[in-house]
Design an enzyme around this catalytic site. Sequence first.
Site, short mmCIF file in Angstrom:
data_model
loop_
_atom_site.label_atom_id
_atom_site.label_comp_id
_atom_site.label_asym_id
_atom_site.label_seq_id
_atom_site.Cartn_x
_atom_site.Cartn_y
_atom_site.Cartn_z
N ARG A 108 0.86 -1.19 0.00
CA ARG A 108 0.00 0.00 0.00
C ARG A 108 0.89 1.23 0.00
NH1 ARG A 108 -5.03 2.16 3.57
NH2 ARG A 108 -6.02 0.70 2.17
N HIS A 135 -7.47 0.95 -6.20
CA HIS A 135 -7.67 0.22 -4.93
C HIS A 135 -8.42 -1.08 -5.25
CE1 HIS A 135 -7.87 -0.59 -0.80
NE2 HIS A 135 -8.73 0.31 -0.37
N GLN A 138 -10.41 -3.47 -2.71
CA GLN A 138 -11.64 -2.86 -2.20
C GLN A 138 -12.84 -3.20 -3.08
OE1 GLN A 138 -12.12 -0.55 0.60
NE2 GLN A 138 -14.22 -1.07 0.09
N ASP A 232 -16.59 8.52 -1.02
CA ASP A 232 -15.30 8.34 -0.34
C ASP A 232 -14.86 9.72 0.15
OD1 ASP A 232 -12.78 7.41 0.48
OD2 ASP A 232 -11.98 7.24 -1.55
N CYS A 273 -16.05 3.07 1.22
CA CYS A 273 -14.93 2.17 1.51
C CYS A 273 -14.46 2.31 2.95
CB CYS A 273 -13.77 2.46 0.55
SG CYS A 273 -13.25 4.18 0.56
N ARG A 318 -14.08 -7.14 3.08
CA ARG A 318 -12.68 -6.97 2.68
C ARG A 318 -11.88 -8.24 3.01
NH1 ARG A 318 -10.33 -2.23 2.36
NH2 ARG A 318 -8.94 -3.41 1.01
N1 NVA Z 1 -9.39 7.54 -1.44
C1 NVA Z 1 -9.00 7.13 -0.12
C2 NVA Z 1 -9.31 5.68 0.10
C3 NVA Z 1 -9.03 5.17 1.48
C4 NVA Z 1 -9.39 3.74 1.66
C5 NVA Z 1 -7.53 7.40 0.10
O1 NVA Z 1 -6.72 7.08 -0.77
O2 NVA Z 1 -7.18 7.95 1.14
N1 CP Z 2 -11.11 0.96 2.86
C1 CP Z 2 -9.81 0.86 3.23
O1 CP Z 2 -8.92 0.59 2.44
O2 CP Z 2 -9.62 1.09 4.55
P1 CP Z 2 -8.20 1.23 5.25
O3 CP Z 2 -7.57 2.50 4.75
O4 CP Z 2 -8.49 1.26 6.71
O5 CP Z 2 -7.35 0.03 4.86
#
Ligand code: NVA
Ligand code: CP
Length: 331
Positions: A108, A135, A138, A232, A273, A318
């Site tokens: 990540r 992502h 997800q 989101d 998400c 998830r």
């Molecule tokens: N768009 C958000 C998703 C988090 C799961 C981010 O990248 O912070």
């Molecule tokens: N939805 C998601 O990816 O959550 P986290 O950022 O907590 O992993």
Amino acid sequence: MAFNLRGRHFLKLLDFSADEIRYLLQLSRRFKELKMTGVPHRYLEGKNIVLLFEKASTRTRCAFEVAGMDLGMGVTYLDPAGSQMGAKESIEDTARVLGRMYDGIEYRGFAQDIVETLAANAGVPVWNGLTNEFHPTQMLADILTVEENFPDGARGKKLVYMGDARNNVANSLMVICAKLGMRFAACAPADLLPEPALVETCKKIAGETGGEITLSSDVREACSGAHVIYTDVWVSMGEPAELWEKRIKLLQPYRVDKKAMGFAAPDAIFLHCLPAFHDTKTKIGAEIAQKFGITEMEVSNEVFESARSKVFDQAENRMHTIKAVIYATLC
Ligand code: NVA
Ligand code: CP
């Protein structure tokens, strides 16, 4: 028809056929059943995986950890300060080292190029746990949740994404909807509608699957007849905090509230998400409330807490879906 995803990376959904995605969803349902009925499934005993996080996480990290442990594997977590990658050691070298010790690598972090470079050098499957662009894990949880609520299947269903429609989640949703023959509508101000190149790619895929991709800045038009309304955060991880003011101004009309849900189908569901800013019980939420006078952002607390909101089923999913990805690529 048998599927064999052994040895495959899971970097973005564009790399997978609709049948492969449906197979992963089917496998997820089987793992969910095993978990719910308490049937052990330590199918990958003796294997080890590493989780490389350059950004924070609750769900993705925990989903990979629990999935890995349920499958009988050893799991190592490297936090954003826990590896030398990028600072003292190149991505290529890190990949070659981790690939010598582990059977799979989750990443990540930032650019999609990083996860692609890890994959090109690791010699073992690499899974994308979120990049700036995509992502993909997800999405499997999201579609599993859609199909749990619409047992006749996701095909033909209308999913509306409201908010920052250029972010990783919006991009990936557009791709999976196109692949699965769903109707995807991005609903955002003009500046935050998806990148034209990805829209074109998805429209082409949708043309082959019976899906549809539309862009709109009109909430009523976009949400009309929707089966799923999804949103989101307005500022994603890695984006500068200075963006909040601009995004709040631009995106307030795109908050998912009772009025927006009212345009949707009577049995429509709400997805997010997570994490979500629906109240002021977070540090950032409280700061925003103090600075800009709003107590909820991308979703109203009323919708978030309503019976239409399936966000905690989605969060649980998830784990089942990530387990399916790990199993399918390592078994
Ligand atoms: N768009 C958000 C998703 C988090 C799961 C981010 O990248 O912070
Ligand atoms: N939805 C998601 O990816 O959550 P986290 O950022 O907590 O992993």
